[in-house]
Design a protein around this motif. Structure first.
Motif, PDB file in Angstrom:
ATOM      1  N   SER A 119      46.488 110.696  82.623  1.00 42.77           N
ATOM      2  CA  SER A 119      47.708 111.859  82.620  1.00 42.77           C
ATOM      3  C   SER A 119      48.449 111.399  81.114  1.00 42.77           C
ATOM      4  N   ASP A 120      49.219 112.883  81.456  1.00 45.64           N
ATOM      5  CA  ASP A 120      50.088 113.314  80.674  1.00 45.64           C
ATOM      6  C   ASP A 120      51.304 114.082  80.589  1.00 45.64           C
ATOM      7  N   GLN A 121      52.436 113.758  80.917  1.00 51.39           N
ATOM      8  CA  GLN A 121      53.871 113.375  81.564  1.00 51.39           C
ATOM      9  C   GLN A 121      53.941 114.700  80.614  1.00 51.39           C
ATOM     10  N   ASP A 180      51.615 120.375  85.346  1.00 54.06           N
ATOM     11  CA  ASP A 180      50.606 120.027  86.457  1.00 54.06           C
ATOM     12  C   ASP A 180      49.678 118.591  86.777  1.00 54.06           C
ATOM     13  N   GLN A 181      50.078 118.084  87.551  1.00 59.17           N
ATOM     14  CA  GLN A 181      50.579 116.597  88.187  1.00 59.17           C
ATOM     15  C   GLN A 181      49.486 115.977  86.600  1.00 59.17           C
ATOM     16  N   GLY A 182      50.159 116.337  85.389  1.00 55.89           N
ATOM     17  CA  GLY A 182      49.913 115.567  84.262  1.00 55.89           C
ATOM     18  C   GLY A 182      47.925 116.141  83.464  1.00 55.89           C
ATOM     19  N   VAL A 183      47.735 116.984  83.818  1.00 60.91           N
ATOM     20  CA  VAL A 183      46.894 116.914  83.598  1.00 60.91           C
ATOM     21  C   VAL A 183      46.127 117.726  82.479  1.00 60.91           C
ATOM     22  N   ASN A 184      46.245 117.493  81.104  1.00 61.61           N
ATOM     23  CA  ASN A 184      45.873 118.392  80.011  1.00 61.61           C
ATOM     24  C   ASN A 184      44.975 118.021  79.752  1.00 61.61           C
ATOM     25  N   GLU A 234      34.129 115.608  81.937  1.00 60.10           N
ATOM     26  CA  GLU A 234      35.230 115.049  83.390  1.00 60.10           C
ATOM     27  C   GLU A 234      35.596 113.496  83.639  1.00 60.10           C
ATOM     28  N   GLY A 235      35.240 112.628  82.352  1.00 54.90           N
ATOM     29  CA  GLY A 235      35.165 111.490  82.467  1.00 54.90           C
ATOM     30  C   GLY A 235      34.353 111.173  83.630  1.00 54.90           C
ATOM     31  N   VAL A 236      32.965 110.923  83.975  1.00 56.22           N
ATOM     32  CA  VAL A 236      32.656 111.017  84.595  1.00 56.22           C
ATOM     33  C   VAL A 236      31.398 110.341  83.349  1.00 56.22           C
TER      34      VAL A 236
END
Length: 420
Positions: free
Chosen positions: A345-347, A351-355, A374-376
């Motif tokens: 997450s990125d403040q 948008d919900q911390g999505v960078n 996607e981090g999979v």
């Protein structure tokens, strides 16, 4: 006892009362002048009273004035009665000091210091506030003296001290204004008042165009210039010298005198390829080089948002498993039978911390595992052995714009086919 029949004393006296002002009677049975009876005043304000027969009177003087604003609203003392030097009775004295209007208003110094107002301040807006106080607690109204520069300002609510701008300001016309402000009691007969001179400095704003010199006003009193026409005669021998113009030299000035920003000179006419102008000084020369020979390149400027926070993984170690099989590739799962997906997450992003600029990779690279954008995590299943355990030291998430990185580890267990 001769000291009996007395009581506590409650009285009042006006501030600024003269010495000897009557305060109260003393109600005891005996005459205090009797040799057997003695009265004594004590307490925090006893020095403001003295005894005269059966009365209490004010002990003031020309140098010691009874001032409510200094002493407070009450005087407190005690009266003790002795009979044959034996204390017989004790009474309290409470005297209220009645207020008189004996003080003028005073401006608070911090509210009447020179003000700075932008020349583009909005008309009908509050531009500053003054405040005065009255030690007697009287209500104060504020009045702008109709002299000097009063027409620039007004006060809509007399008791507020809020000064409103009535007409536009212009630094080029006036850099400083002065007004006389009155503070006056509005609920007293005396109407005591005080005045002060307020200084308003106008702040220059970059709202004017530059103009060429000499400046010829379009009409008398109008600060708008007609630009001159500069004239020069040239021959072939002038090819490498600065042209002399009349009127000259070519000069311009910033219309905002308080800012006086540096100017840049440019030729706009169609014949500019025959002349070269010094952008800083305005000097013009005949062009010697062939300006038709040129090349074109593309320049891309990326506008990035300000980066205040680095990306952060939601855990330091991710845990998952994979079942051995002959399949060339399989997705690593969590122990809850969900797809294992590493996430950050990125403040800096609402948008919900999505960078969207995050890219995942393994460090060091693994021949058995890969991570998608996607981090999979994907494993080469046909190269794994049951009951093995692999720890990927670093899954790195990098912000491709800012270059900031975050890392976490992944603990993966290889299960035998059919194993729970």
């Amino acid at each position: 006892s001769l000291c009996t029949a007395g009581s506590n004393i409650f009285a009042s006296v006006r501030e600024n009362s003269p010495v000897g002002q009557f305060i109260s009677h003393i109600s005891i049975r005996s005459d205090p002048r009797a040799n057997t009876v003695r009265l004594c005043l004590t307490g925090p304000n006893a020095n403001w009273f003295y005894l005269e027969g059966r009365t209490i009177r004010l002990n003031s003087s020309a140098s010691r004035v009874l001032d409510r604003e200094v002493l407070g609203p009450f005087l407190i003392a005690e009266l003790t009665c002795y009979e044959d030097d034996i204390k017989q009775s004790h009474y309290r004295i409470l005297v209220e000091i009645l207020n008189e209007n004996d003080n003028k208003p005073k401006f608070l110094e911090e509210t009447i210091q020179p003000f700075i107002i932008s020349e583009v301040a909005a008309v009908n807006s509050v531009v500053f506030t003054v405040k005065a106080v009255d030690s007697d607690g009287d209500m104060i109204s504020y009045i702008i003296d109709q002299s000097s520069d009063a027409w620039f300002f007004r006060i809509d609510l007399p008791n507020s001290g809020k000064v409103v701008l009535s007409k536009p300001l212009d630094y080029e016309s006036r850099t400083r204004l002065q007004i006389i402000m009155w503070a006056q009691e509005s609920n007293t007969e005396e109407k005591f008042n005080i005045s002060t001179v307020l200084t308003i400095n106008i702040e220059d704003v970059d709202d004017q165009y530059p103009h060429f010199l000499p400046c010829t006003p379009v009409s008398p009193g109008v600060p708008i210039c007609m630009n001159p026409i500069y004239t020069a005669n040239i021959t072939q021998k002038h090819q490498d010298s600065v042209l002399e113009f009349s009127p000259g030299p070519i000069r311009a000035r910033d219309g905002d005198r308080g800012i006086n920003a540096p100017l840049m000179y440019t030729i706009l006419s169609d014949n500019h390829d025959r002349f070269v102008m010094d952008n800083r000084t305005g000097e013009i020369r005949l062009q010697v080089e062939d300006r038709l020979k040129y090349s074109v390149a593309t320049v891309v400027v990326r506008v990035l948002s300000e980066n205040s926070f680095p990306p952060v993984f939601n855990t330091t170690t991710f845990k998952g498993f994979i079942i051995q099989s002959s399949s060339p590739a399989s997705i690593v799962s969590t122990y809850g039978n969900q797809v294992l997906q590493v996430q950050v997450s990125d403040q800096d992003f609402s948008d919900q911390g999505v960078n969207p600029n995050i890219r995942f990779f393994l460090h060091p690279p693994s021949r058995l595992y890969q991570v998608t954008q996607e981090g999979v995590l994907i494993a080469r299943t046909d190269q794994l052995r049951a009951f093995d355990r692999h720890i990927l030291q670093q899954v790195v998430a990098r912000d491709e714009e800012s270059g900031e990185e975050a890392s976490a580890s992944v603990d993966i267990e290889v299960l035998q086919r059919g194993q729970a």
